[in-house]
Design a protein around this motif. Structure first.
Motif, mmCIF file in Angstrom:
data_model
loop_
_atom_site.group_PDB
_atom_site.id
_atom_site.type_symbol
_atom_site.label_atom_id
_atom_site.label_comp_id
_atom_site.label_asym_id
_atom_site.label_seq_id
_atom_site.Cartn_x
_atom_site.Cartn_y
_atom_site.Cartn_z
ATOM 1 N N THR A 79 -10.275 20.364 17.751
ATOM 2 C CA THR A 79 -8.863 20.754 17.816
ATOM 3 C C THR A 79 -8.373 20.985 19.241
ATOM 4 O OG1 THR A 79 -9.538 23.037 17.317
ATOM 5 C CG2 THR A 79 -8.786 21.660 15.470
ATOM 6 N N SER A 80 -9.305 21.274 20.170
ATOM 7 C CA SER A 80 -8.954 21.364 21.585
ATOM 8 C C SER A 80 -10.245 21.231 22.388
ATOM 9 C CB SER A 80 -8.246 22.683 21.920
ATOM 10 O OG SER A 80 -9.138 23.775 21.812
ATOM 11 N N TRP A 81 -10.103 20.800 23.648
ATOM 12 C CA TRP A 81 -11.311 20.657 24.456
ATOM 13 C C TRP A 81 -10.980 20.603 25.927
ATOM 14 C CZ3 TRP A 81 -12.408 16.364 27.571
ATOM 15 C CH2 TRP A 81 -11.507 15.293 27.453
ATOM 16 N N THR A 82 -11.934 21.112 26.714
ATOM 17 C CA THR A 82 -11.978 20.938 28.156
ATOM 18 C C THR A 82 -13.422 20.546 28.471
ATOM 19 O OG1 THR A 82 -12.641 23.205 28.673
ATOM 20 C CG2 THR A 82 -10.250 22.770 28.481
ATOM 21 N N GLU A 83 -13.766 20.453 29.739
ATOM 22 C CA GLU A 83 -15.152 20.137 30.096
ATOM 23 C C GLU A 83 -16.114 21.225 29.659
ATOM 24 O OE1 GLU A 83 -15.597 19.323 34.217
ATOM 25 O OE2 GLU A 83 -14.467 17.454 34.130
ATOM 26 N N ASP A 84 -15.625 22.460 29.528
ATOM 27 C CA ASP A 84 -16.518 23.599 29.288
ATOM 28 C C ASP A 84 -16.306 24.336 27.984
ATOM 29 O OD1 ASP A 84 -17.907 23.341 31.756
ATOM 30 O OD2 ASP A 84 -16.139 24.156 32.755
ATOM 31 N N GLU A 85 -15.240 24.037 27.240
ATOM 32 C CA GLU A 85 -14.976 24.754 25.990
ATOM 33 C C GLU A 85 -14.300 23.813 25.010
ATOM 34 O OE1 GLU A 85 -13.853 29.029 25.831
ATOM 35 O OE2 GLU A 85 -12.040 28.254 24.863
ATOM 36 N N ALA A 86 -14.648 23.986 23.749
ATOM 37 C CA ALA A 86 -14.030 23.176 22.699
ATOM 38 C C ALA A 86 -13.885 24.018 21.448
ATOM 39 C CB ALA A 86 -14.885 21.943 22.404
ATOM 40 N N THR A 87 -12.867 23.689 20.658
ATOM 41 C CA THR A 87 -12.712 24.303 19.354
ATOM 42 C C THR A 87 -12.753 23.195 18.310
ATOM 43 O OG1 THR A 87 -10.295 24.216 19.484
ATOM 44 C CG2 THR A 87 -11.362 26.258 20.219
ATOM 45 N N ALA A 88 -13.273 23.558 17.153
ATOM 46 C CA ALA A 88 -13.404 22.588 16.070
ATOM 47 C C ALA A 88 -13.226 23.298 14.738
ATOM 48 C CB ALA A 88 -14.771 21.907 16.115
ATOM 49 N N VAL A 89 -12.777 22.538 13.768
ATOM 50 C CA VAL A 89 -12.678 23.041 12.400
ATOM 51 C C VAL A 89 -13.452 22.071 11.511
ATOM 52 C CG1 VAL A 89 -10.460 21.886 11.958
ATOM 53 C CG2 VAL A 89 -11.113 23.884 10.611
#
Length: 132
Positions: A79-89
């Motif tokens: 659902t969102s991402w950067t090089e160091d953090e991501a969210t997922a469902v």
């Protein structure tokens, strides 16, 4: 990692989710705990949030399977991402095998926040909700 792509992030996140599922269903508590950041948090309906490796280890030891079980995790969407953090469902169905065969025990959803540590992704937070 400079130049990370969404595909690279998605592959890492899915690998972490799959490793968590396999380790949990096999009762490999230390392997599950290693997939969390040191301050990682697990939220499950009906209990207080579980925070940090020691608390996570105690919780997952208590949930170690007494009989065959499967968490079927599917429909994972980053659902969102950067090089160091991501969210997922992800959707999840929890099955256990009893005397009459496999049966669905719970259907729910995981909302995950993962952070990259070197080249691996670890859970910062997993929130589980159950579907009625």
């Amino acid at each position: 990692m400079s130049g990370s792509t969404q595909a690279w992030v998605a592959a890492g996140v899915r690998a972490a989710i799959g490793a968590h599922t396999q380790a949990q269903d096999a009762g490999r508590t230390d392997d599950v705990v290693a997939l969390y950041t040191p301050d990682g948090v697990l939220q499950v309906p009906g209990i207080d949030p579980v925070e940090g490796h020691d608390a996570l280890r105690d919780a997952f030891k208590g949930w170690a399977p007494a009989r065959p079980q499967l968490h079927l995790v599917t429909n994972t969407v980053i659902t969102s991402w950067t090089e160091d953090e991501a969210t997922a469902v992800s959707d999840v169905a929890f099955l256990q095998r009893g005397e009459s065969g496999w049966a669905v025990q719970v259907v729910g959803r995981y909302d995950d926040t993962l952070r990259r540590h070197d080249t691996t992704w670890r859970f910062q937070r997993r929130t589980t909700t159950y579907q009625a």
